[in-house]
Design an enzyme around this catalytic site. Structure first.
Site, PDB file in Angstrom:
ATOM      1  N   LYS A 241       0.834  -1.205   0.000  1.00 43.14           N
ATOM      2  CA  LYS A 241       0.000   0.000   0.000  1.00 43.14           C
ATOM      3  C   LYS A 241       0.873   1.261   0.000  1.00 43.14           C
ATOM      4  O   LYS A 241       1.973   1.258   0.552  1.00 43.14           O
ATOM      5  CB  LYS A 241      -0.866  -0.031   1.273  1.00 43.14           C
ATOM      6  CG  LYS A 241      -2.045   0.902   1.259  1.00 43.14           C
ATOM      7  CD  LYS A 241      -2.896   0.620   2.484  1.00 43.14           C
ATOM      8  CE  LYS A 241      -3.381   1.812   3.250  1.00 43.14           C
ATOM      9  NZ  LYS A 241      -2.661   2.987   3.386  1.00 43.14           N
ATOM     10  N   GLY A 354      25.052  20.139 -10.868  1.00 35.37           N
ATOM     11  CA  GLY A 354      24.386  20.276 -12.159  1.00 35.37           C
ATOM     12  C   GLY A 354      25.384  20.454 -13.284  1.00 35.37           C
ATOM     13  O   GLY A 354      26.581  20.637 -13.053  1.00 35.37           O
ATOM     14  N   CYS A 381      28.931  20.645  -5.083  1.00 34.85           N
ATOM     15  CA  CYS A 381      29.561  20.468  -6.391  1.00 34.85           C
ATOM     16  C   CYS A 381      29.428  21.728  -7.246  1.00 34.85           C
ATOM     17  O   CYS A 381      30.098  22.719  -6.971  1.00 34.85           O
ATOM     18  CB  CYS A 381      29.015  19.222  -7.073  1.00 34.85           C
ATOM     19  SG  CYS A 381      30.199  18.555  -8.251  1.00 34.85           S
ATOM     20  N   LEU A 382      28.526  21.748  -8.227  1.00 31.45           N
ATOM     21  CA  LEU A 382      28.335  22.975  -8.999  1.00 31.45           C
ATOM     22  C   LEU A 382      27.997  24.117  -8.044  1.00 31.45           C
ATOM     23  O   LEU A 382      28.399  25.268  -8.271  1.00 31.45           O
ATOM     24  CB  LEU A 382      27.198  22.779 -10.021  1.00 31.45           C
ATOM     25  CG  LEU A 382      26.879  24.004 -10.877  1.00 31.45           C
ATOM     26  CD1 LEU A 382      28.040  24.362 -11.788  1.00 31.45           C
ATOM     27  CD2 LEU A 382      25.627  23.767 -11.716  1.00 31.45           C
ATOM     28  N   MET A 384      29.225  24.646  -5.169  1.00 38.24           N
ATOM     29  CA  MET A 384      30.464  25.218  -4.638  1.00 38.24           C
ATOM     30  C   MET A 384      31.157  26.060  -5.717  1.00 38.24           C
ATOM     31  O   MET A 384      31.618  27.163  -5.463  1.00 38.24           O
ATOM     32  CB  MET A 384      31.430  24.133  -4.161  1.00 38.24           C
ATOM     33  CG  MET A 384      32.769  24.763  -3.785  1.00 38.24           C
ATOM     34  SD  MET A 384      34.101  23.640  -3.370  1.00 38.24           S
ATOM     35  CE  MET A 384      35.364  24.199  -4.510  1.00 38.24           C
ATOM     36  N   ARG A 472      33.935  17.536 -13.488  1.00 35.78           N
ATOM     37  CA  ARG A 472      35.090  17.705 -14.361  1.00 35.78           C
ATOM     38  C   ARG A 472      35.928  18.913 -13.930  1.00 35.78           C
ATOM     39  O   ARG A 472      37.127  18.920 -14.030  1.00 35.78           O
ATOM     40  CB  ARG A 472      34.575  17.978 -15.775  1.00 35.78           C
ATOM     41  CG  ARG A 472      34.972  16.960 -16.735  1.00 35.78           C
ATOM     42  CD  ARG A 472      34.398  17.127 -18.111  1.00 35.78           C
ATOM     43  NE  ARG A 472      34.002  15.791 -18.474  1.00 35.78           N
ATOM     44  CZ  ARG A 472      32.775  15.356 -18.529  1.00 35.78           C
ATOM     45  NH1 ARG A 472      31.785  16.179 -18.325  1.00 35.78           N
ATOM     46  NH2 ARG A 472      32.516  14.103 -18.807  1.00 35.78           N
ATOM     47  N   HIS A 517      29.904  15.272  -3.318  1.00 32.75           N
ATOM     48  CA  HIS A 517      28.450  15.080  -3.125  1.00 32.75           C
ATOM     49  C   HIS A 517      28.203  14.345  -1.803  1.00 32.75           C
ATOM     50  O   HIS A 517      28.095  13.118  -1.784  1.00 32.75           O
ATOM     51  CB  HIS A 517      27.881  14.235  -4.270  1.00 32.75           C
ATOM     52  CG  HIS A 517      27.807  14.954  -5.577  1.00 32.75           C
ATOM     53  ND1 HIS A 517      26.746  15.746  -5.931  1.00 32.75           N
ATOM     54  CD2 HIS A 517      28.672  14.991  -6.612  1.00 32.75           C
ATOM     55  CE1 HIS A 517      26.953  16.251  -7.135  1.00 32.75           C
ATOM     56  NE2 HIS A 517      28.121  15.805  -7.578  1.00 32.75           N
ATOM     57  N   GLU A 519      25.599  14.043  -0.198  1.00 34.29           N
ATOM     58  CA  GLU A 519      24.265  13.414  -0.150  1.00 34.29           C
ATOM     59  C   GLU A 519      24.314  11.910  -0.436  1.00 34.29           C
ATOM     60  O   GLU A 519      23.442  11.168  -0.008  1.00 34.29           O
ATOM     61  CB  GLU A 519      23.287  14.111  -1.114  1.00 34.29           C
ATOM     62  CG  GLU A 519      23.553  13.949  -2.608  1.00 34.29           C
ATOM     63  CD  GLU A 519      24.488  14.989  -3.200  1.00 34.29           C
ATOM     64  OE1 GLU A 519      25.345  15.506  -2.458  1.00 34.29           O
ATOM     65  OE2 GLU A 519      24.386  15.276  -4.411  1.00 34.29           O
TER      66      GLU A 519
HETATM   67  N1  GLN Z   1      29.384  20.779 -14.123  1.00 32.61           N
HETATM   68  C1  GLN Z   1      30.325  20.794 -13.045  1.00 32.61           C
HETATM   69  C2  GLN Z   1      31.566  19.962 -13.368  1.00 32.61           C
HETATM   70  O1  GLN Z   1      31.509  19.101 -14.218  1.00 32.61           O
HETATM   71  C3  GLN Z   1      29.694  20.333 -11.759  1.00 32.61           C
HETATM   72  C4  GLN Z   1      29.240  18.916 -11.787  1.00 32.61           C
HETATM   73  C5  GLN Z   1      28.340  18.539 -10.648  1.00 32.61           C
HETATM   74  O2  GLN Z   1      27.726  19.392 -10.026  1.00 32.61           O
HETATM   75  N2  GLN Z   1      28.182  17.260 -10.389  1.00 32.61           N
HETATM   76  O3  GLN Z   1      32.583  20.127 -12.773  1.00 32.61           O
END
Ligand code: GLN
Length: 551
Positions: A241, A354, A381-382, A384, A472, A517, A519
């Site tokens: 459920k 992102g 990540c992005l 930061m 990257r 990351h 998370e």
């Molecule tokens: N686009 C960014 C990079 O490739 C950040 C990647 C991400 O946030 N996972 O470094």
């Protein structure tokens, strides 16, 4: 074949998105609570080699394991629900299977033979399933897609054969299906389930257990009917459920007798489950003492699956503080339209990871807002990278500061592409803008040294951590001094001091951004330290207001 290890194969029918991953992870949790060890395997019938190059809108989040494999987000459920650790053995796709078979054929591995789906592709699938981890008690194998899809046929054929190879007591078929409630008829309908099971039986698979997704509990009569038409035991028809928190699913399955049935069919002797911690966590989620509002500013906000681990990590941060975390998704592109940022009543702002340049300036605007208004800020990540851009532009006066991902010719490339580096396996890596996109990022767990006295150091309460990466671009060390002179502090760095991993800001209640990351490593029973502290910081002003009001 004699093998003591047990295999549970989970398939899905009727429609997609029924939550096969969650169902499999919950089965894992129940078996662990009975003292067994489990390992996951997710088999994805698509042709991509891995989900690394897929758009989150299509496939949801890409989950990264410690060993740097880009996997399906279901692996995240397993890691959160069980002690299993995902690796490159836990997720494979049609793309990988064909790649292996074709390479073998080119090397002459099938010399003289015609290479065919059966047996060559199915053998490769079987080999990979059996290779998952032979040290643990039960492997839970989830087949992606829905029964009836052309792509999943070789996978279903492989597990059909495995049932014969392994024997009945060592393998089990669980089928997740839908029993819809039709409002106009005021009735629950079993026909889609019957059709789905018939389809499975046509290819030689008779499910042992049916997990029926429903809005309401299945009556005894309905269970009788499903059992009769689908050729399963009545106590193998389980009501799955809908629940309001995913952490209730193991409890629900247990109440329905699922773990009892599984252990009986697999002839496993196991103790009764101890589910106290699950009950406790569901209670904390249902009856929190506090509440906090967090804005996630991103571009994938329309599909919640894109931020799966992030949403869960925030929930875990809430659990650690006995608080409900209300998430407000803010589309970063909207913030570019110049409207007043919709941060009314927001206690914390988070900018997640992102790719691509849509919405970038909107995210930078959100970071500026958090910095200036002293709202707790967490960048991932992005998030930061853009915090660094924001600080460079508005505190250091480097007006055109940017990441070379978005402005290749910028005079102030505060974030840039490192073209040569040593990866986590000590391999020398070389790349540039034109390199292959698949699996060429800095991926997986890397060590990070923490600065004594920093928020990061106090949160983790240790000097060195290992966190998972997937990106990257990197912080450009050439700008470190200049940015530190403006109040930015590097509080996490790789042991060789080549990579900046965490930055913080002086004179701000809580401003922390990390290149990794976090998370991916948060679990309900051990919330990630940074999420725990971010939520704590977001709660603070609210509690102070409350205290003033009570005086
Ligand atoms: N686009 C960014 C990079 O490739 C950040 C990647 C991400 O946030 N996972 O470094």
């Amino acid at each position: 074949m004699t093998r003591r290890q047990k295999f549970i194969f989970v398939t899905g029918g009727v429609v997609s998105s029924l939550g096969k991953g969650l169902a499999s992870a919950s089965i894992g949790a129940l078996l662990e609570s009975r003292g067994l060890t489990v390992a996951p395997a997710k088999l994805d019938p698509y042709i991509n080699v891995d989900p690394g190059t897929m758009n989150p809108f299509q496939h949801g989040e890409v989950f990264v394991t410690d060993d740097g494999t880009e996997t399906d987000l279901d692996l995240g459920h397993y890691e959160r629900f069980t002690n299993a650790v995902g690796s490159k053995k836990s997720n494979f796709t049609t793309g990988q299977v064909y790649d292996a078979v074709i390479s073998r054929e080119r090397r002459g591995g099938y010399l003289g033979g015609t290479v065919q789906v059966i047996p060559h592709i199915t053998d490769e699938i079987k080999k990979r399933i059996l290779n998952v981890d032979d040290t643990i008690d039960v492997v839970i194998v989830e087949i992606g897609g829905t029964v009836g899809d052309i792509e999943s046929l070789p996978f279903l054929e492989a597990i059909r054969q495995l049932r014969n190879d392994l024997g009945k007591e060592n393998s089990l078929f669980i089928h997740l299906t839908l029993v819809p409630f039709i409002k106009t008829a005021d009735e629950m309908k079993t026909k889609p389930t019957q059709h789905s099971v018939r389809e499975l039986r046509e290819i030689g698979i008779q499910p042992d257990i049916l997990l029926c997704r429903t809005e309401r509990l299945l009556s005894s009569d309905l269970k009788d009917k499903i059992a009769l038409f689908c050729n399963v035991d009545k106590d193998a028809v389980i009501t799955a459920k809908d629940v309001d928190t995913i952490y209730e699913v193991p409890l629900l399955y247990h109440r329905e007798g699922l773990d009892e049935k599984i252990t009986k069919l697999l002839n496993i002797w196991a103790r009764k489950p101890d589910l106290f911690k699950w009950e406790e966590i569901v209670d904390t989620i249902r009856n929190p003492k506090k509440e906090v509002d967090i804005a996630i500013v991103g571009k994938y906000v329309k599909l919640k699956d894109s931020y799966k681990s992030l949403n869960e990590a925030l929930t875990h941060g809430g659990i650690a503080n006995n608080a409900r975390v209300n998430i407000r998704y803010v589309d970063s592109e909207d913030l570019e339209k110049g409207v007043e940022p919709p941060f009314d009543g927001i206690d914390g702002i988070l900018v997640p990871g992102g790719f691509g340049d849509r919405g970038i300036e909107g995210k930078i605007r959100a970071i500026q807002y958090a910095r200036e208004k002293k709202i707790p800020f967490f960048g991932l990540c992005l998030g930061m990278q853009l915090a660094v851009v924001e600080i460079a532009r508005h505190l250091a006066g480097l007006q055109d500061a940017h990441s070379t991902e978005f402005n290749e010719g910028t005079a102030s490339p505060v974030i840039y592409l490192i073209e040569e580096w040593i990866d986590r396996e000590n391999k020398h890596q070389k790349r540039d803008r034109f390199s292959d996109k698949g699996a060429t990022m800095r991926l997986g767990a890397y060590p990070c040294k923490l600065k004594t006295g920093s928020i990061a150091h106090k949160s983790y309460n240790t000097d060195m951590v290992h966190e998972r990466h997937r990106h990257r671009y990197e912080f450009n060390m050439a700008f470190r001094k200049q940015l530190e002179a403006c109040g930015m502090v590097v509080t996490g760095i790789s042991p060789d001091e080549q990579f900046v991993e965490i930055i913080e800001l002086k004179d701000h209640p809580w401003f922390l951004a990390c290149q990794f990351h976090p998370e991916f490593k948060s679990k309900p029973f051990s919330p990630h330290a940074l999420f725990r502290e971010f939520i704590k910081a977001a709660l603070k002003p609210k509690q102070e207001k409350q205290r003033c009001r009570n005086k």
